[in-house]
Design a protein around this motif. Structure first.
Motif, PDB file in Angstrom:
ATOM      1  N   LEU A 143       0.819  -1.217   0.000  1.00  0.00           N
ATOM      2  CA  LEU A 143       0.000   0.000   0.000  1.00  0.00           C
ATOM      3  C   LEU A 143       0.855   1.270   0.000  1.00  0.00           C
ATOM      4  O   LEU A 143       0.521   2.236  -0.701  1.00  0.00           O
ATOM      5  N   PRO A 144       1.965   1.340   0.755  1.00  0.00           N
ATOM      6  CA  PRO A 144       2.825   2.542   0.641  1.00  0.00           C
ATOM      7  C   PRO A 144       3.366   2.742  -0.767  1.00  0.00           C
ATOM      8  O   PRO A 144       3.506   3.882  -1.229  1.00  0.00           O
ATOM      9  N   LEU A 145       3.666   1.647  -1.479  1.00  0.00           N
ATOM     10  CA  LEU A 145       4.126   1.762  -2.864  1.00  0.00           C
ATOM     11  C   LEU A 145       3.031   2.352  -3.743  1.00  0.00           C
ATOM     12  O   LEU A 145       3.300   3.159  -4.640  1.00  0.00           O
ATOM     13  N   HIS A 146       1.776   1.967  -3.472  1.00  0.00           N
ATOM     14  CA  HIS A 146       0.653   2.515  -4.238  1.00  0.00           C
ATOM     15  C   HIS A 146       0.506   4.019  -4.001  1.00  0.00           C
ATOM     16  O   HIS A 146       0.239   4.784  -4.949  1.00  0.00           O
ATOM     17  N   GLU A 147       0.688   4.456  -2.752  1.00  0.00           N
ATOM     18  CA  GLU A 147       0.594   5.884  -2.463  1.00  0.00           C
ATOM     19  C   GLU A 147       1.703   6.661  -3.172  1.00  0.00           C
ATOM     20  O   GLU A 147       1.474   7.766  -3.682  1.00  0.00           O
ATOM     21  N   LEU A 148       2.900   6.090  -3.209  1.00  0.00           N
ATOM     22  CA  LEU A 148       3.993   6.732  -3.939  1.00  0.00           C
ATOM     23  C   LEU A 148       3.693   6.807  -5.424  1.00  0.00           C
ATOM     24  O   LEU A 148       4.000   7.804  -6.087  1.00  0.00           O
ATOM     25  N   TRP A 149       3.075   5.750  -5.968  1.00  0.00           N
ATOM     26  CA  TRP A 149       2.753   5.740  -7.404  1.00  0.00           C
ATOM     27  C   TRP A 149       1.721   6.808  -7.733  1.00  0.00           C
ATOM     28  O   TRP A 149       1.810   7.471  -8.767  1.00  0.00           O
ATOM     29  N   LYS A 150       0.710   6.973  -6.869  1.00  0.00           N
ATOM     30  CA  LYS A 150      -0.305   8.002  -7.120  1.00  0.00           C
ATOM     31  C   LYS A 150       0.319   9.386  -7.170  1.00  0.00           C
ATOM     32  O   LYS A 150       0.002  10.194  -8.046  1.00  0.00           O
ATOM     33  N   GLN A 151       1.214   9.676  -6.232  1.00  0.00           N
ATOM     34  CA  GLN A 151       1.875  10.976  -6.240  1.00  0.00           C
ATOM     35  C   GLN A 151       2.768  11.132  -7.466  1.00  0.00           C
ATOM     36  O   GLN A 151       2.855  12.226  -8.050  1.00  0.00           O
ATOM     37  N   TYR A 152       3.396  10.053  -7.887  1.00  0.00           N
ATOM     38  CA  TYR A 152       4.243  10.067  -9.093  1.00  0.00           C
ATOM     39  C   TYR A 152       3.422  10.407 -10.336  1.00  0.00           C
ATOM     40  O   TYR A 152       3.831  11.235 -11.165  1.00  0.00           O
ATOM     41  N   VAL A 153       2.236   9.796 -10.467  1.00  0.00           N
ATOM     42  CA  VAL A 153       1.395  10.050 -11.644  1.00  0.00           C
ATOM     43  C   VAL A 153       0.822  11.460 -11.601  1.00  0.00           C
ATOM     44  O   VAL A 153       0.727  12.134 -12.639  1.00  0.00           O
ATOM     45  N   ILE A 154       0.445  11.933 -10.414  1.00  0.00           N
ATOM     46  CA  ILE A 154      -0.072  13.301 -10.301  1.00  0.00           C
ATOM     47  C   ILE A 154       0.989  14.309 -10.743  1.00  0.00           C
ATOM     48  O   ILE A 154       0.700  15.256 -11.478  1.00  0.00           O
ATOM     49  N   ASP A 155       2.217  14.097 -10.315  1.00  0.00           N
ATOM     50  CA  ASP A 155       3.301  14.999 -10.732  1.00  0.00           C
ATOM     51  C   ASP A 155       3.585  14.852 -12.224  1.00  0.00           C
ATOM     52  O   ASP A 155       3.888  15.846 -12.902  1.00  0.00           O
ATOM     53  N   LEU A 156       3.494  13.627 -12.740  1.00  0.00           N
ATOM     54  CA  LEU A 156       3.765  13.385 -14.158  1.00  0.00           C
ATOM     55  C   LEU A 156       2.747  14.092 -15.045  1.00  0.00           C
ATOM     56  O   LEU A 156       3.092  14.594 -16.128  1.00  0.00           O
ATOM     57  N   CYS A 157       1.504  14.158 -14.586  1.00  0.00           N
ATOM     58  CA  CYS A 157       0.418  14.754 -15.378  1.00  0.00           C
ATOM     59  C   CYS A 157       0.159  16.208 -14.989  1.00  0.00           C
ATOM     60  O   CYS A 157      -0.947  16.727 -15.224  1.00  0.00           O
ATOM     61  N   ASN A 158       1.139  16.849 -14.368  1.00  0.00           N
ATOM     62  CA  ASN A 158       1.045  18.273 -14.019  1.00  0.00           C
ATOM     63  C   ASN A 158      -0.155  18.582 -13.131  1.00  0.00           C
ATOM     64  O   ASN A 158      -0.882  19.559 -13.340  1.00  0.00           O
ATOM     65  N   GLY A 159      -0.390  17.725 -12.139  1.00  0.00           N
ATOM     66  CA  GLY A 159      -1.443  18.001 -11.173  1.00  0.00           C
ATOM     67  C   GLY A 159      -2.669  17.127 -11.312  1.00  0.00           C
ATOM     68  O   GLY A 159      -3.414  16.926 -10.362  1.00  0.00           O
ATOM     69  N   LEU A 160      -2.909  16.587 -12.506  1.00  0.00           N
ATOM     70  CA  LEU A 160      -4.060  15.709 -12.760  1.00  0.00           C
ATOM     71  C   LEU A 160      -5.352  16.355 -12.247  1.00  0.00           C
ATOM     72  O   LEU A 160      -6.052  15.827 -11.406  1.00  0.00           O
ATOM     73  N   LYS A 161      -5.660  17.528 -12.794  1.00  0.00           N
ATOM     74  CA  LYS A 161      -6.849  18.269 -12.392  1.00  0.00           C
ATOM     75  C   LYS A 161      -8.072  17.793 -13.186  1.00  0.00           C
ATOM     76  O   LYS A 161      -7.934  17.186 -14.242  1.00  0.00           O
TER      77      LYS A 161
END
Length: 223
Positions: free
Chosen positions: A103-121
């Motif tokens: 689960l901690p790896l999943h939380e890191l992945w979510k933050q990684y994708v949000i940063d990759l997509c410039n905020g994912l708004k």
């Protein structure tokens, strides 16, 4: 003036001191030709007379010897695929096959994708998000099999813990390790309200290879 001094004849008294015996022109010419024959690798291919006609001549070039005390700059070779399999490097031990551990790896992945997509708004373009996800690393993502030619795979959900060229390895909430082939399967990835579908048959590359691949937009894709 300097050239005249260089070409000046050594006095007879000084020649005796330094041990130089003057030679006649014929002896000097014979010595020079013999020296050239011994110095050149293939003297028969060269015209010695033309080589001596007011031309600069390089008699020999020797490569500098390597210092054996210096270490080689070559990088150490890594393990090959057979050695990695023998050492079971990619195998997850049974005691580590627990959903909560990843689960901690999943939380890191979510933050990684949000940063990759410039905020994912919510106003982000779906096409822009899709293009970013095509080259993203999915280790830690929660994926679901939504379509497959093998019905038993449909509905399987879990955290992606290992991605290989042809398979996904996921951990389910029941702490079971599942191996899902990419070919003939469609996967769904959901994050912050965005749902992206992965067509496994078009996704058969390693994560490192996919980051440099150019994907073409197609209207329809079959399993």
């Amino acid at each position: 003036m300097e050239e005249a001094l260089v070409r000046a004849t050594i006095p007879h008294e000084m020649g005796k001191v330094v041990g130089i015996t003057p030679q006649s022109v014929a002896k000097a010419a014979a010595f020079t030709k013999a020296f050239l024959k011994n110095s050149l690798q293939q003297p028969e291919r060269h015209d010695l007379k033309s080589m001596l006609s007011h031309k600069a001549l390089i008699l020999e070039y020797s490569k500098p010897k390597k210092d054996p005390t210096k270490r080689s700059s070559k990088k150490a070779k890594g393990l090959n695929a057979r050695q990695k399999r023998a050492m079971k490097i990619f195998q997850i031990k049974p005691e580590h096959q627990r959903y909560e551990l990843f689960l901690p790896l999943h939380e890191l992945w979510k933050q990684y994708v949000i940063d990759l997509c410039n905020g994912l708004k919510p106003t982000s373009s779906p096409q822009f998000v899709q293009q970013k996800l095509l080259k993203a690393d999915f280790h830690g993502a929660i994926i679901t099999v939504v379509r497959s030619k093998c019905p038993s795979y449909v509905g399987t959900t879990g955290i992606l813990v290992q991605e290989f060229k042809h398979i996904f390895k996921i951990i389910t909430k029941e702490d079971r390790l599942k191996v899902i082939p990419k070919r003939n399967s469609v996967f769904a990835v959901e994050i912050n309200g965005f749902t992206s579908h992965i067509y496994g048959s078009k996704f058969e590359q390693r994560a490192s290879e996919r980051s440099a691949k150019k994907f073409k937009v197609k209207g329809t894709i079959d399993l």
